[in-house]
Design a protein around this motif. Structure first.
Motif, PDB file in Angstrom:
ATOM      1  N   TYR A 125      24.861  18.315 -22.686  1.00 33.08           N
ATOM      2  CA  TYR A 125      26.080  18.918 -23.218  1.00 33.08           C
ATOM      3  C   TYR A 125      27.296  18.009 -23.029  1.00 33.08           C
ATOM      4  N   GLY A 126      27.248  17.092 -22.058  1.00 26.13           N
ATOM      5  CA  GLY A 126      28.372  16.178 -21.830  1.00 26.13           C
ATOM      6  C   GLY A 126      29.389  16.664 -20.827  1.00 26.13           C
ATOM      7  N   PHE A 127      29.247  17.897 -20.363  1.00 22.60           N
ATOM      8  CA  PHE A 127      30.210  18.450 -19.408  1.00 22.60           C
ATOM      9  C   PHE A 127      29.878  18.030 -17.985  1.00 22.60           C
ATOM     10  N   ARG A 128      28.584  17.969 -17.656  1.00 21.44           N
ATOM     11  CA  ARG A 128      28.151  17.531 -16.333  1.00 21.44           C
ATOM     12  C   ARG A 128      27.383  16.216 -16.501  1.00 21.44           C
ATOM     13  N   CYS A 129      27.646  15.258 -15.633  1.00 18.10           N
ATOM     14  CA  CYS A 129      26.996  13.954 -15.739  1.00 18.10           C
ATOM     15  C   CYS A 129      26.958  13.286 -14.376  1.00 18.10           C
ATOM     16  N   VAL A 130      26.003  12.363 -14.222  1.00 16.80           N
ATOM     17  CA  VAL A 130      25.848  11.615 -12.979  1.00 16.80           C
ATOM     18  C   VAL A 130      26.811  10.434 -12.976  1.00 16.80           C
ATOM     19  N   THR A 131      27.436  10.207 -11.854  1.00 11.69           N
ATOM     20  CA  THR A 131      28.359   9.074 -11.717  1.00 11.69           C
ATOM     21  C   THR A 131      27.668   7.926 -10.990  1.00 11.69           C
ATOM     22  N   GLU A 132      28.384   6.831 -10.811  1.00 10.00           N
ATOM     23  CA  GLU A 132      27.843   5.662 -10.127  1.00 10.00           C
ATOM     24  C   GLU A 132      28.101   5.701  -8.631  1.00 10.00           C
ATOM     25  N   GLN A 133      28.555   6.836  -8.107  1.00 13.20           N
ATOM     26  CA  GLN A 133      28.999   6.904  -6.723  1.00 13.20           C
ATOM     27  C   GLN A 133      27.841   6.784  -5.732  1.00 13.20           C
ATOM     28  N   CYS A 134      26.700   7.455  -6.026  1.00 13.65           N
ATOM     29  CA  CYS A 134      25.609   7.463  -5.046  1.00 13.65           C
ATOM     30  C   CYS A 134      24.269   7.168  -5.734  1.00 13.65           C
ATOM     31  N   ALA A 135      23.486   6.340  -5.049  1.00 11.15           N
ATOM     32  CA  ALA A 135      22.187   5.961  -5.600  1.00 11.15           C
ATOM     33  C   ALA A 135      21.181   7.099  -5.533  1.00 11.15           C
ATOM     34  N   THR A 136      21.399   8.063  -4.615  1.00  9.62           N
ATOM     35  CA  THR A 136      20.464   9.192  -4.496  1.00  9.62           C
ATOM     36  C   THR A 136      20.415  10.006  -5.784  1.00  9.62           C
ATOM     37  N   ALA A 137      21.579  10.263  -6.378  1.00  9.02           N
ATOM     38  CA  ALA A 137      21.633  11.040  -7.616  1.00  9.02           C
ATOM     39  C   ALA A 137      20.962  10.281  -8.763  1.00  9.02           C
ATOM     40  N   ILE A 138      21.150   8.958  -8.795  1.00  7.43           N
ATOM     41  CA  ILE A 138      20.520   8.171  -9.862  1.00  7.43           C
ATOM     42  C   ILE A 138      18.995   8.201  -9.713  1.00  7.43           C
ATOM     43  N   PHE A 139      18.523   8.053  -8.473  1.00  6.80           N
ATOM     44  CA  PHE A 139      17.083   8.099  -8.221  1.00  6.80           C
ATOM     45  C   PHE A 139      16.508   9.474  -8.596  1.00  6.80           C
ATOM     46  N   LEU A 140      17.212  10.545  -8.217  1.00  9.57           N
ATOM     47  CA  LEU A 140      16.747  11.884  -8.536  1.00  9.57           C
ATOM     48  C   LEU A 140      16.733  12.118 -10.050  1.00  9.57           C
ATOM     49  N   LEU A 141      17.691  11.551 -10.755  1.00 12.18           N
ATOM     50  CA  LEU A 141      17.727  11.677 -12.213  1.00 12.18           C
ATOM     51  C   LEU A 141      16.514  11.009 -12.856  1.00 12.18           C
ATOM     52  N   VAL A 142      16.150   9.830 -12.357  1.00 12.91           N
ATOM     53  CA  VAL A 142      14.983   9.125 -12.896  1.00 12.91           C
ATOM     54  C   VAL A 142      13.696   9.901 -12.626  1.00 12.91           C
ATOM     55  N   VAL A 143      13.562  10.414 -11.395  1.00 17.92           N
ATOM     56  CA  VAL A 143      12.353  11.156 -11.035  1.00 17.92           C
ATOM     57  C   VAL A 143      12.205  12.410 -11.884  1.00 17.92           C
ATOM     58  N   GLN A 144      13.307  13.158 -12.055  1.00 16.48           N
ATOM     59  CA  GLN A 144      13.211  14.381 -12.852  1.00 16.48           C
ATOM     60  C   GLN A 144      12.912  14.078 -14.315  1.00 16.48           C
ATOM     61  N   SER A 145      13.454  13.013 -14.840  1.00 15.07           N
ATOM     62  CA  SER A 145      13.178  12.654 -16.241  1.00 15.07           C
ATOM     63  C   SER A 145      11.707  12.325 -16.443  1.00 15.07           C
ATOM     64  N   ILE A 146      11.125  11.577 -15.494  1.00 13.40           N
ATOM     65  CA  ILE A 146       9.706  11.217 -15.614  1.00 13.40           C
ATOM     66  C   ILE A 146       8.811  12.440 -15.466  1.00 13.40           C
ATOM     67  N   LEU A 147       9.084  13.264 -14.439  1.00 14.63           N
ATOM     68  CA  LEU A 147       8.272  14.456 -14.244  1.00 14.63           C
ATOM     69  C   LEU A 147       8.443  15.453 -15.386  1.00 14.63           C
ATOM     70  N   GLY A 148       9.635  15.512 -15.947  1.00 13.89           N
ATOM     71  CA  GLY A 148       9.864  16.400 -17.085  1.00 13.89           C
ATOM     72  C   GLY A 148       9.028  16.007 -18.291  1.00 13.89           C
ATOM     73  N   VAL A 149       8.920  14.704 -18.541  1.00 10.93           N
ATOM     74  CA  VAL A 149       8.095  14.232 -19.654  1.00 10.93           C
ATOM     75  C   VAL A 149       6.622  14.557 -19.403  1.00 10.93           C
ATOM     76  N   ILE A 150       6.179  14.402 -18.151  1.00 12.02           N
ATOM     77  CA  ILE A 150       4.775  14.697 -17.829  1.00 12.02           C
ATOM     78  C   ILE A 150       4.482  16.178 -18.010  1.00 12.02           C
ATOM     79  N   ILE A 151       5.376  17.041 -17.520  1.00 17.42           N
ATOM     80  CA  ILE A 151       5.165  18.488 -17.661  1.00 17.42           C
ATOM     81  C   ILE A 151       5.176  18.890 -19.131  1.00 17.42           C
ATOM     82  N   ASN A 152       6.124  18.349 -19.891  1.00 17.52           N
ATOM     83  CA  ASN A 152       6.191  18.668 -21.321  1.00 17.52           C
ATOM     84  C   ASN A 152       4.911  18.240 -22.040  1.00 17.52           C
TER      85      ASN A 152
END
Length: 372
Positions: A125-152
């Motif tokens: 939607y563009g209202f909520r987004c990950v920033t460059e502040q912490c690597a934990t959020a970026i890592f979690l975003l990658v993991v969820q994207s991969i697992l989401g594709v597998i589940i789908n």
């Protein structure tokens, strides 16, 4: 009146008990239960999770489908909330004006769940987004994207495979309600009619049968569901059937047939189940399928044949009248295969003559009596 209702009730209970004892139902489902299965065998169902999901009924499959998505959204929603909590991005921590959160506009558990849903289904939607502040959020975003594709991929593939299974194609193959026993080509045969309700063919069709009964070996061992092969054929053979119109398959009752010792009077006294199989390849998908049905003694009619159902119209088209598909007509039939064979032997012997070379015909001589 009371005796009449009691007789009706007893016959209904006997029929219900016989129906419960059927191994294969008329629509091909197997009536069997597995008990005392070892735990290792139960774990094997989870190891083969794909087949387990495919074999589930639709209500359980949809429950797993919905639970998989809701569970993953909620789980990653908790993780996004934990990231925001540990980074002190939530409003209860009163972050400063120059504070850069890991994820913009996450204010609680609800917003974390919404962000998890938007991330996994790639709504964005563009209202909520990950920033460059912490690597934990970026890592979690990658993991969820991969697992989401597998589940789908897994769940959508399971739904598609469930819909396109050749088992559904077998629903358009139907067998006659009853089997009949009558003469065909001078031989006593058991006949069954089968029809393909679609215009698309089954390639390489092969039909065969199994006779299930309880037998006792000479050693005294009782074998329940002992299987005896029953060979079925049509006039063109039993392999690669041209299944464009309903076919009448038959089994010749000869000395090698388990029906040879049965007769019209003793047929209902036998306890057996005739299971008929039809294997073939679906023309549109090239997937193999199997159609099954079964017949018990009450469904085998001695001294009947099937009514004709194929005709030719004035326009030159062939028409199949399915109202006669299971209709039977009574015909003159020997009451047992042994009697038919004896009649044939007697007729053949009566036609044969035997020459005796040592036989010399002689005429009787006339005697003249002259006595007075």
């Amino acid at each position: 009146m009371f005796s009449y209702f009691r007789k009706k009730l007893n016959s209904h209970l006997a029929e219900h008990q016989r129906r419960r004892g059927r191994l294969v139902s008329k629509d091909g489902r197997c009536n069997i239960e597995f008990g005392n299965v070892e735990e290792q065998s139960r774990v094997a169902f989870l190891a083969d999770i794909w087949t387990t999901i495919l074999d589930l009924k639709w209500r359980y499959k949809m429950t797993v489908f919905i639970s998989a998505f809701l569970g993953s959204w909620f789980l990653f929603g908790l993780l996004w909330y934990a990231v925001a909590y540990l980074h002190k991005d939530l409003p209860e921590f009163n972050p400063s004006a120059n504070h850069t959160p890991c994820v913009e506009n996450i204010n609680g558990m609800t917003s974390s769940f919404l962000f998890s849903l938007e991330t996994q289904v790639t709504i964005g939607y563009g209202f909520r987004c990950v920033t460059e502040q912490c690597a934990t959020a970026i890592f979690l975003l990658v993991v969820q994207s991969i697992l989401g594709v597998i589940i789908n991929s897994f769940m959508c593939g399971a739904i598609l495979a469930k819909i396109s299974r050749p088992k559904k194609r077998a629903k358009t193959i139907t067998f006659s309600k009853n089997a009949v026993i009558s003469k065909r080509g001078g031989k006593l045969c058991l006949l069954i009619r089968v029809a393909n309700l679609r215009k698309s063919l089954l390639i390489g069709s092969h039909i065969y049968g199994k006779l299930l009964k309880t037998t006792v070996t000479p050693e005294g061992e009782t074998i329940i569901l002992d299987q005896v092969n029953i060979d079925f054929t049509v006039d063109a053979g039993s392999e690669n059937l041209f299944f464009v119109s309903p076919l009448t398959i038959y089994h010749i009752i000869d000395k090698d047939s388990p029906f040879f010792e049965m007769s019209a009077e003793t047929l209902l006294q036998h306890d057996f189940e005739l299971v008929v199989f039809l294997d073939g390849t679906v023309e549109s998908t090239s997937a193999t399928c199997q159609v099954r049905t079964s017949y018990i003694p009450d469904e085998v009619r001695w001294g009947y044949r099937f009514a004709p159902l194929v005709s030719k119209t004035k326009e030159g088209k062939y028409r199949v009248d399915f109202s006669n598909f299971s209709k039977t007509l009574e015909v003159e039939t020997p009451h047992c295969a042994f009697c038919l064979q004896n009649d044939k032997d007697a007729k053949e012997k009566s036609k044969k003559g035997y020459d005796n070379p040592a036989f010399v015909p002689s005429e009787p001589k006339e005697t003249i009596d002259t006595k007075m």
